[in-house]
Design an enzyme around this catalytic site. Sequence first.
Site, PDB file in Angstrom:
ATOM      1  N   TRP A  31      37.181  31.988  31.854  1.00 30.11           N
ATOM      2  CA  TRP A  31      36.136  31.854  32.887  1.00 30.11           C
ATOM      3  C   TRP A  31      35.478  30.491  32.810  1.00 30.11           C
ATOM      4  CZ3 TRP A  31      37.117  35.044  36.449  1.00 30.11           C
ATOM      5  CH2 TRP A  31      37.565  36.336  36.180  1.00 30.11           C
ATOM      6  N   ASP A  35      26.839  31.107  32.456  1.00 27.95           N
ATOM      7  CA  ASP A  35      27.503  32.275  33.024  1.00 27.95           C
ATOM      8  C   ASP A  35      27.291  33.407  32.019  1.00 27.95           C
ATOM      9  OD1 ASP A  35      29.170  34.258  33.924  1.00 27.95           O
ATOM     10  OD2 ASP A  35      30.998  33.022  33.980  1.00 27.95           O
ATOM     11  N   LYS A  82      29.784  43.824  35.359  1.00 25.04           N
ATOM     12  CA  LYS A  82      30.115  44.011  33.949  1.00 25.04           C
ATOM     13  C   LYS A  82      29.047  44.859  33.263  1.00 25.04           C
ATOM     14  CE  LYS A  82      33.699  41.329  34.438  1.00 25.04           C
ATOM     15  NZ  LYS A  82      33.573  39.889  34.555  1.00 25.04           N
TER      16      LYS A  82
HETATM   17  C1  PLP Z   1      34.276  38.785  35.300  1.00 21.52           C
HETATM   18  C2  PLP Z   1      33.739  37.448  35.014  1.00 21.52           C
HETATM   19  C3  PLP Z   1      33.666  36.455  36.009  1.00 21.52           C
HETATM   20  C4  PLP Z   1      34.183  36.664  37.409  1.00 21.52           C
HETATM   21  O1  PLP Z   1      33.287  37.398  38.161  1.00 21.52           O
HETATM   22  P1  PLP Z   1      33.541  37.694  39.713  1.00 21.52           P
HETATM   23  O2  PLP Z   1      32.258  38.384  40.084  1.00 21.52           O
HETATM   24  O3  PLP Z   1      34.735  38.579  39.806  1.00 21.52           O
HETATM   25  O4  PLP Z   1      33.740  36.410  40.423  1.00 21.52           O
HETATM   26  C5  PLP Z   1      33.103  35.241  35.667  1.00 21.52           C
HETATM   27  N1  PLP Z   1      32.655  35.003  34.433  1.00 21.52           N
HETATM   28  C6  PLP Z   1      32.721  35.928  33.454  1.00 21.52           C
HETATM   29  C7  PLP Z   1      32.210  35.602  32.076  1.00 21.52           C
HETATM   30  C8  PLP Z   1      33.263  37.179  33.709  1.00 21.52           C
HETATM   31  O5  PLP Z   1      33.333  38.091  32.737  1.00 21.52           O
END
Ligand code: PLP
Length: 359
Positions: free
Chosen positions: A100, A168, A192
């Site tokens: 990511w 993030d 998540k």
């Molecule tokens: C799942 C995830 C993403 C992607 O998220 P989307 O909402 O599907 O774009 C980005 N960063 C991390 C750390 C993730 O676990």
Amino acid sequence: MSSHNFFAGPAVLPEVVVKETAAACIDFTGKGIGIMEISHRSKEFDAVIKTAQADCLKILGLDAQEYAVLFLGGGASTQFMMIPQNFLKTKADYVLTGVWAEKAAKEAKLFGEVNVAATSKEANHNYIPKSWNFHPDSDYVHITTNNTIFGTEWKIDPDTANVPLVADMSSDFLAMRRDFSKYSLIYAGAQKNIGPSGVTLVVIKKEWLEKAGKSGMPTMLNYNTHVKEESLFNTPPTLPIFTVGRTFKWIESMGGLEAIEAHNIKKANTIYNVIDAHTDFYKGAVAEAIDRSLMNITWNLPTPELEEKFINEAKQQNMLGLKGHRSVGGIRASVYNACPMASVETLAKFMEDFYKNNK
Ligand SMILES: *Cc1c(COP(=O)(O)O)cnc(C)c1O
């Protein structure tokens, strides 16, 4: 509940939150109108979004004078480009700790110079770098606090002096206490740890907004648009926002982040202890214990055949979602906030039995 849910996302939610959402879909107003069927400009929905924004800041220990909470569409992946589009004027520092983080850096390169401040790539991202090369004149520093695929997690919030820190936090948002005031922007796809897919949470320092945007930029992509309209510039994802709001209430009812963190440490250690007790059979994927994720526990078995057998037998015992990400293989147990201790204990017991039967 008969299944034990270890999916990486979308993932397990608190049972009470799911029930509240189901009831609100049928009747939200008390007059037979469901949450999906009511205007985002109604006073009823306005209370939902305002309460969720206030509760979020309360849990984080941040002040509404200093920070704004946005509920946006497009997933965390849209933030990968929206952040540099707003804030990358010359260069930004990225720490590459997984898939990511690499995707975020790739988007940033479309807008300016990207400095790799540190990377764990040479070791297949099995650790969190302990030193880095941040530039004092960068527009911002970007980190990924929890690496969902590799199972590593930042346990500290790095110092970046006067350079704004961006994170993030998709897969560990509200999983533990952090010094959230160190961050100028936090973002997280809800699916998540805090809600269903369809909404992305952004917590942004108002002071930094002066630097946001560029002339000629589309209205929807400018953070100022959404902060000014309190996340109601256009129709936001109303149903996911409702659910996320209920999750915030659930976190408060559990005792806030301190209690959530203690519970998460207990849960994660229950699994890590089994791995550490049988290192001849279970190989933890993360090099150093300090970097082990509280949310996504990753490990391997001696052969891919045994891993497949493990996953299949677990499935027969109603433990779902244990297959590692398709890019790395192995086993991954995602034990987000809402994953009950009973599920974790069931998995730990299964791991012990599987070890005895297959070692
Ligand atoms: C799942 C995830 C993403 C992607 O998220 P989307 O909402 O599907 O774009 C980005 N960063 C991390 C750390 C993730 O676990």
